[in-house]
Each structure stands twice: as structure tokens, then as C-alpha cells.
Design a protein around this motif. Structure first.
Motif, PDB file in Angstrom:
ATOM      1  N   CYS A   1      47.755  35.765  43.090  1.00 21.25           N
ATOM      2  CA  CYS A   1      46.394  35.383  43.509  1.00 21.25           C
ATOM      3  C   CYS A   1      46.028  34.045  42.907  1.00 21.25           C
ATOM      4  O   CYS A   1      46.253  33.814  41.729  1.00 21.25           O
ATOM      5  CB  CYS A   1      45.358  36.403  43.013  1.00 21.25           C
TER       6      CYS A   1
ATOM      7  N   GLU B   1      38.711  34.247  33.225  1.00 25.20           N
ATOM      8  CA  GLU B   1      39.400  34.414  34.503  1.00 25.20           C
ATOM      9  C   GLU B   1      40.112  35.765  34.551  1.00 25.20           C
ATOM     10  O   GLU B   1      40.736  36.189  33.585  1.00 25.20           O
ATOM     11  CB  GLU B   1      40.429  33.291  34.694  1.00 25.20           C
TER      12      GLU B   1
ATOM     13  N   VAL C   1      35.252  42.029  41.617  1.00 29.75           N
ATOM     14  CA  VAL C   1      35.521  42.613  40.304  1.00 29.75           C
ATOM     15  C   VAL C   1      34.242  43.357  39.945  1.00 29.75           C
ATOM     16  O   VAL C   1      33.184  42.760  39.815  1.00 29.75           O
ATOM     17  CB  VAL C   1      35.845  41.523  39.259  1.00 29.75           C
TER      18      VAL C   1
ATOM     19  N   ILE D   1      39.070  46.329  40.553  1.00 28.83           N
ATOM     20  CA  ILE D   1      39.326  45.077  41.255  1.00 28.83           C
ATOM     21  C   ILE D   1      39.672  45.446  42.691  1.00 28.83           C
ATOM     22  O   ILE D   1      40.595  46.227  42.942  1.00 28.83           O
ATOM     23  CB  ILE D   1      40.472  44.296  40.594  1.00 28.83           C
TER      24      ILE D   1
ATOM     25  N   ARG E   1      43.066  37.541  36.780  1.00 29.22           N
ATOM     26  CA  ARG E   1      44.111  37.121  37.703  1.00 29.22           C
ATOM     27  C   ARG E   1      45.059  38.273  37.992  1.00 29.22           C
ATOM     28  O   ARG E   1      45.314  39.106  37.128  1.00 29.22           O
ATOM     29  CB  ARG E   1      44.866  35.938  37.098  1.00 29.22           C
TER      30      ARG E   1
ATOM     31  N   ASN F   1      31.413  43.149  36.873  1.00 28.65           N
ATOM     32  CA  ASN F   1      31.993  41.857  36.515  1.00 28.65           C
ATOM     33  C   ASN F   1      31.557  41.416  35.113  1.00 28.65           C
ATOM     34  O   ASN F   1      31.615  40.245  34.787  1.00 28.65           O
ATOM     35  CB  ASN F   1      31.649  40.787  37.553  1.00 28.65           C
TER      36      ASN F   1
ATOM     37  N   LYS G   1      35.318  34.810  42.460  1.00 32.24           N
ATOM     38  CA  LYS G   1      35.358  36.275  42.527  1.00 32.24           C
ATOM     39  C   LYS G   1      36.317  36.846  41.491  1.00 32.24           C
ATOM     40  O   LYS G   1      36.378  38.038  41.292  1.00 32.24           O
ATOM     41  CB  LYS G   1      35.781  36.724  43.923  1.00 32.24           C
ATOM     42  N   ASN G   2      37.119  35.976  40.864  1.00 32.02           N
ATOM     43  CA  ASN G   2      38.118  36.406  39.898  1.00 32.02           C
ATOM     44  C   ASN G   2      37.616  36.234  38.473  1.00 32.02           C
ATOM     45  O   ASN G   2      38.359  35.823  37.604  1.00 32.02           O
ATOM     46  CB  ASN G   2      39.397  35.570  40.026  1.00 32.02           C
ATOM     47  N   SER G   3      36.333  36.494  38.231  1.00 28.48           N
ATOM     48  CA  SER G   3      35.843  36.274  36.875  1.00 28.48           C
ATOM     49  C   SER G   3      35.187  37.520  36.306  1.00 28.48           C
ATOM     50  O   SER G   3      34.785  38.426  37.032  1.00 28.48           O
ATOM     51  CB  SER G   3      34.875  35.095  36.847  1.00 28.48           C
TER      52      SER G   3
ATOM     53  N   SER H   1      42.982  31.228  41.945  1.00 26.36           N
ATOM     54  CA  SER H   1      41.734  31.352  41.204  1.00 26.36           C
ATOM     55  C   SER H   1      40.532  31.197  42.138  1.00 26.36           C
ATOM     56  O   SER H   1      40.582  30.453  43.095  1.00 26.36           O
ATOM     57  CB  SER H   1      41.713  30.260  40.151  1.00 26.36           C
TER      58      SER H   1
ATOM     59  N   ILE I   1      41.726  38.661  45.654  1.00 22.80           N
ATOM     60  CA  ILE I   1      40.687  39.446  44.993  1.00 22.80           C
ATOM     61  C   ILE I   1      39.381  39.194  45.730  1.00 22.80           C
ATOM     62  O   ILE I   1      38.990  38.055  45.945  1.00 22.80           O
ATOM     63  CB  ILE I   1      40.539  39.060  43.506  1.00 22.80           C
TER      64      ILE I   1
END
Length: 189
Positions: free
Chosen positions: A68, A62, A8, A23, A64, A11, A73-75, A70, A5
Motif C-alpha cells: 500500500c 503512518e 483505520v 483496517i 502501512r 484512528n 487514510k493510512n494514519s 501512503s 487502505i
């Protein structure tokens, strides 16, 4: 190559859900999880997945995708409080002024000066243009308020200098020109 990822966007959104989120990444699978919950995927390709957020609790969660790991950028943030990062000037003329506010999570804000609403124009989730009214000199509190919370910053109203005469040298001729500015703003020389 493992899925990754990269972004997002947006975000953040409302905890009631319903925010359309894209995403972006590489080798993405259509299995997307928000805080461990599988979400409804609307569009999917190897580099982009679009989902509609489910409802959630206030705060950072999170995001996901199968395969992928963690990362920051994955939030996604539910109901984020607005945050003022900077203002164009901490000093404002007692005659009133426009002020640029830079920050995060402005969404659909109201702007207040010492509790009174002021005119503002939202220039996106990170920039506001506020038109501050004339006011007496002194410290004031500027507040950006959204459905999720508020952020404040201090500023100072100052009386602008009043010029009665300004002398400018004319280098080519070595003379001086006097410019007069009246209290009403009329200029003569």
C-alpha cells in the motif's frame, strides 16, 4: 490489484498501546506496520485486518500494509488532544441550559465551566451533552479535558427575556388575545 487502505477505525488511541484497530480496504496483506514497526495481527481477510496497537509517541503516525502506498487514510494518532469544533449555542441562559458540543477525540472527557466540573454525557468520541448550571451573566470558558489535553471555547451567559404580556392576533376573528406570563412562569389569557 494493488492493496488499498480505505479506513483505520478507530484512528486514534493511547500511546501505551493496546487499542484494537480495524483496517478496512481492498486486497490487504496481514503485514501491518505502525510507524515502520510490524504489529500483532489478530484477524485478517482480503478486506479487513484487525490489530492491537503497539506503544508509540504522541502525534500522528503512518499505518502501512505491504504493497500500500501512503495516504491520509493510512494514519493513526496517539494521545490526540480533544478538539471542540462547534457548540449548539454560544449564548446560555443564566438559568442554566443543556449544550451540545461537537468535536474530535473526546474519549473519556471531563467538562469544566470556568474551572468547575459540570455534568456531561459522552455521546461518542465526537459528541458531548453538557448540563450547564445557573450562573451570573457574562463571558465564560468551557473546557473539554481528557488524559491527552484540553480544548476550550467561549460562551456567554445571558439573562433570558422576561415577558409580562404577549398579544397574538386571531386572524379568523380579527380579535386579539393577551397572554400573560408571570415571573414564576404561570400563563394566563
Amino acid at each position: 490489484v494493488a492493496p488499498r487502505i480505505e479506513e483505520v477505525e478507530p484512528n486514534w488511541g493511547d500511546s501505551s498501546g493496546g487499542t484494537r484497530v480495524k483496517i478496512i480496504g481492498q486486497n490487504l496483506s496481514p503485514a501491518v506496520y505502525f510507524e515502520g514497526r510490524l504489529v500483532d495481527v489478530r484477524l485478517s481477510s482480503a478486506n479487513s485486518v484487525t490489530v492491537i496497537t503497539p506503544g508509540g509517541r504522541k502525534g500522528k503516525i503512518e499505518v502501512r500494509i505491504d504493497g500500500c502506498g501512503s495516504s491520509s487514510k493510512n494514519s493513526f494518532i496517539y494521545d490526540p488532544d480533544p478538539k471542540i469544533n462547534s457548540i449548539s449555542s454560544e449564548f446560555v441562559s443564566t438559568l442554566g441550559s443543556e449544550l451540545i458540543l461537537m468535536g474530535d477525540f473526546f474519549g473519556e472527557p471531563t467538562v469544566e465551566l470556568d474551572g468547575a466540573l459540570v455534568k456531561s454525557i459522552n455521546k461518542g468520541s465526537s459528541m458531548l451533552l453538557a448540563t450547564l448550571p445557573p450562573h451570573t451573566p457574562g463571558s465564560k470558558i468551557l473546557t473539554v479535558r481528557t488524559n491527552y489535553g484540553a480544548s476550550t471555547v467561549s460562551l456567554v451567559y445571558v439573562t433570558p427575556p422576561q415577558f409580562t404580556e404577549l398579544k397574538l392576533p386571531i386572524i379568523a376573528q380579527g380579535e386579539t388575545v393577551s397572554v400573560r406570563i408571570s415571573p414564576e412562569g404561570a400563563i394566563s389569557y
